[in-house]
Design a protein around this motif. Structure first.
Motif, short mmCIF file in Angstrom:
data_model
loop_
_atom_site.label_atom_id
_atom_site.label_comp_id
_atom_site.label_asym_id
_atom_site.label_seq_id
_atom_site.Cartn_x
_atom_site.Cartn_y
_atom_site.Cartn_z
N PHE A 132 0.90 -1.16 0.11
CA PHE A 132 0.17 -0.03 0.09
C PHE A 132 0.84 1.15 0.17
CE2 PHE A 132 -2.40 -3.45 1.90
CZ PHE A 132 -3.80 -3.26 1.58
N ALA A 133 0.31 2.24 -0.57
CA ALA A 133 1.36 3.70 -0.37
C ALA A 133 0.26 4.89 -0.14
CB ALA A 133 1.49 4.13 -1.57
N ILE A 134 0.42 5.56 0.93
CA ILE A 134 -0.38 6.66 1.37
C ILE A 134 0.51 7.79 1.38
CG2 ILE A 134 -1.67 5.16 2.76
CD1 ILE A 134 -0.60 5.80 5.23
N GLY A 135 -0.08 9.23 1.85
CA GLY A 135 0.39 10.13 1.86
C GLY A 135 0.76 10.93 0.61
N ASP A 136 1.96 11.96 0.53
CA ASP A 136 2.33 12.61 -0.53
C ASP A 136 2.93 11.62 -1.67
OD1 ASP A 136 1.39 14.76 0.97
OD2 ASP A 136 3.26 15.70 1.27
N CYS A 137 3.43 10.56 -1.01
CA CYS A 137 4.32 9.54 -2.07
C CYS A 137 3.20 8.82 -2.95
CB CYS A 137 5.36 8.53 -1.45
SG CYS A 137 4.58 7.55 -0.40
N ALA A 138 2.10 8.71 -2.89
CA ALA A 138 1.14 8.03 -3.64
C ALA A 138 0.46 8.92 -4.32
CB ALA A 138 0.05 7.54 -2.53
N ALA A 139 0.30 8.40 -5.81
CA ALA A 139 -0.58 9.09 -6.73
C ALA A 139 -1.98 8.45 -6.66
CB ALA A 139 0.02 8.80 -8.17
N CYS A 140 -2.92 8.78 -5.88
CA CYS A 140 -4.19 8.08 -5.64
C CYS A 140 -5.44 8.90 -6.50
CB CYS A 140 -4.21 8.33 -4.18
SG CYS A 140 -5.99 7.50 -3.50
#
Length: 452
Positions: A327-335
């Motif tokens: 999973f990736a969250i926060g500013d490092c994720a292109a959601c």
């Protein structure tokens, strides 16, 4: 958690069979998630929760401009990762992620080297069953010459404290010298008029005047100290609604902050800023606050999909597109912004907070073999603080059922409440209440600006 290194410490391994949750990055979202997973799973022996972070302490990034200006003492507001992990049932391991082996489900962490150049920990490998990457973002200098050598970015508390030391030294130097001020002396150029740049400009107007009042009476702050805000777009706060931009512009003009819009920076010089049109803006101190990108090492890391600014591309479930265990969250994720076709969720603290709350439930579902549900971003609006002078912003969507424009004291209270929500997620009601009371008491016995 399985941890291996050149010197394996078997005492650090959890009981076999526990689900291994590894969180990389202790920013707003990462530390909130580690804390709440530790409280609900780690303490109860239902999972092993490990936080990997290269710093020793956590600080809420939206407040970095206050450290830089000197209106906030870092030691009072930072959270020690080791103590937090002890109190909340997770493991903190110091180090910086440098690689990933998806086939073996392992995170590779660089040796940790201290300030004296001594190795504290060797290169290590951490095994995982569920991996959450939450390493935030860096400023993007777009390859502009001179930025690395002549400008300071506000990415970390160390950089913010460094800028403040240079600011204090600049004022003491100007007060002590007998020669007239050079053209660049006591001038601060802030490149990038997003929230960080605007908030820093307003905060500096207040703190520089407080600073010189402590005996630096040869400096006239109204005449000698100049703050210049430089923005390539045609207005400040270009990512926010025009009404917020207009309100903030008016407040900055009232503070005698020089605002230069439609001004592209060609180079940062040792004593100023060169614009694309050839004009040189003299400045003793330059802050680069324009653009964001994820750390370079994430780019296509072990085959994971990334975008042009190195963000990990994730599905609405916050799982990476090529590996459901990551999973990736926060500013490092292109959601993707569900319901806003073609848009990505903006890199804001409120998004990281919501993602951490969502993943708390979904990781439990994943361990139980249940379906991981999609996350929907709820935009509660934007608030920009201009220090003691004002706060401007808007509340949107689910909170008020429309769009409510705010400024003044009430907006300031709403802005402060965002940080209190973060503190409550980390520490709970009683600790936050006691810490807040203690800060109010000690504030009355200390200078209103940090003097060193």
């Amino acid at each position: 958690m399985q941890e291996t290194s050149s010197t394996t410490d078997l005492n650090q391994d959890p009981p076999s069979g526990l689900h291994r949750i590894v969180i990389v990055g202790g920013g707003a979202g990462g530390l909130e998630l580690a804390t709440r997973l530790g409280d609900t799973l780690g303490k109860r022996g239902k999972a092993s929760v490990t936080l990997i972070e290269k710093a020793r302490t956590h600080f809420w990034k939206p407040h970095l401009h206050e450290i830089a200006a000197g209106s906030m003492d870092l030691g009072t507001y930072e959270t020690n990762y080791l103590a937090q992990s002890h109190w909340h049932g997770f493991r903190y391991r110091i180090g910086e992620m440098i690689g990933l082996d998806r086939a073996r489900r392992e995170v590779h962490v660089a040796p940790f080297i201290d300030e004296d150049g001594d190795q504290v920990t060797p290169q290590r490998v951490f095994g995982y069953d569920t991996l959450v990457i939450s390493i935030g973002s860096l400023t993007n200098d777009f390859g502009t010459p001179g930025v690395k050598d002549n400008a300071i970015s506000l990415e970390t508390p160390v950089q913010a404290a460094r800028f403040h030391r240079r600011l204090v030294n600049a004022c003491i130097r100007a007060h002590a010298q007998h020669d007239p001020l050079r053209p660049e002396q006591l001038k601060v150029a802030i490149i990038g008029a997003g929230a960080t740049g605007v908030e820093l400009a307003a905060e500096l107007h207040k703190t520089t005047r407080s600073l010189v009042s402590y005996g630096l009476d040869r400096i006239d702050p109204e005449k000698d100290i100049k703050i210049i805000l430089i923005e390539a777009a045609d207005r400040i706060l270009p990512a926010l609604p025009p009404r917020l931009s207009e309100g903030a512009s008016g407040l900055l003009r009232g503070l005698d902050v020089q605002v230069r819009t439609s001004a592209r920076v060609a180079e940062v010089l040792p004593s100023g800023v060169l614009l694309a049109g050839g004009e040189v803006i003299p400045a003793e101190l330059v802050v680069w606050a324009a653009g964001v990108k994820a750390p370079e090492f994430l780019k296509d890391i072990d085959g994971l999909e990334t975008n042009r600014i190195n963000q990990l591309v994730v599905k609405p479930t916050l799982q990476t597109t090529r590996d459901d265990s990551i999973f990736a969250i926060g500013d490092c994720a292109a959601c993707p912004w569900v319901g806003q076709e073609g848009k990505l969720v903006p890199p804001r603290a409120q998004a990281a907070h919501q993602q951490a709350s969502h993943l708390l439930k979904q990781i439990k579902n994943r361990i139980a073999g249940q379906e991981v549900k999609e996350w929907r971003y709820r935009d509660f609006g934007s608030l920009v603080s201009l220090g003691k002078y004002s706060t401007v912003g808007n509340l949107m969507g689910n909170l008020v059922g429309g769009n409510l424009w705010l400024d003044g004291h009430f907006a300031r209270m709403m802005y402060l409440s965002l940080y209190k929500m973060h503190e409550l997620a980390l520490h709970g009601f009683w600790k936050v209440s006691l810490d807040t009371a203690a800060r109010l008491i000690t504030r009355r016995t200390e200078p209103h600006v940090k003097l060193h």
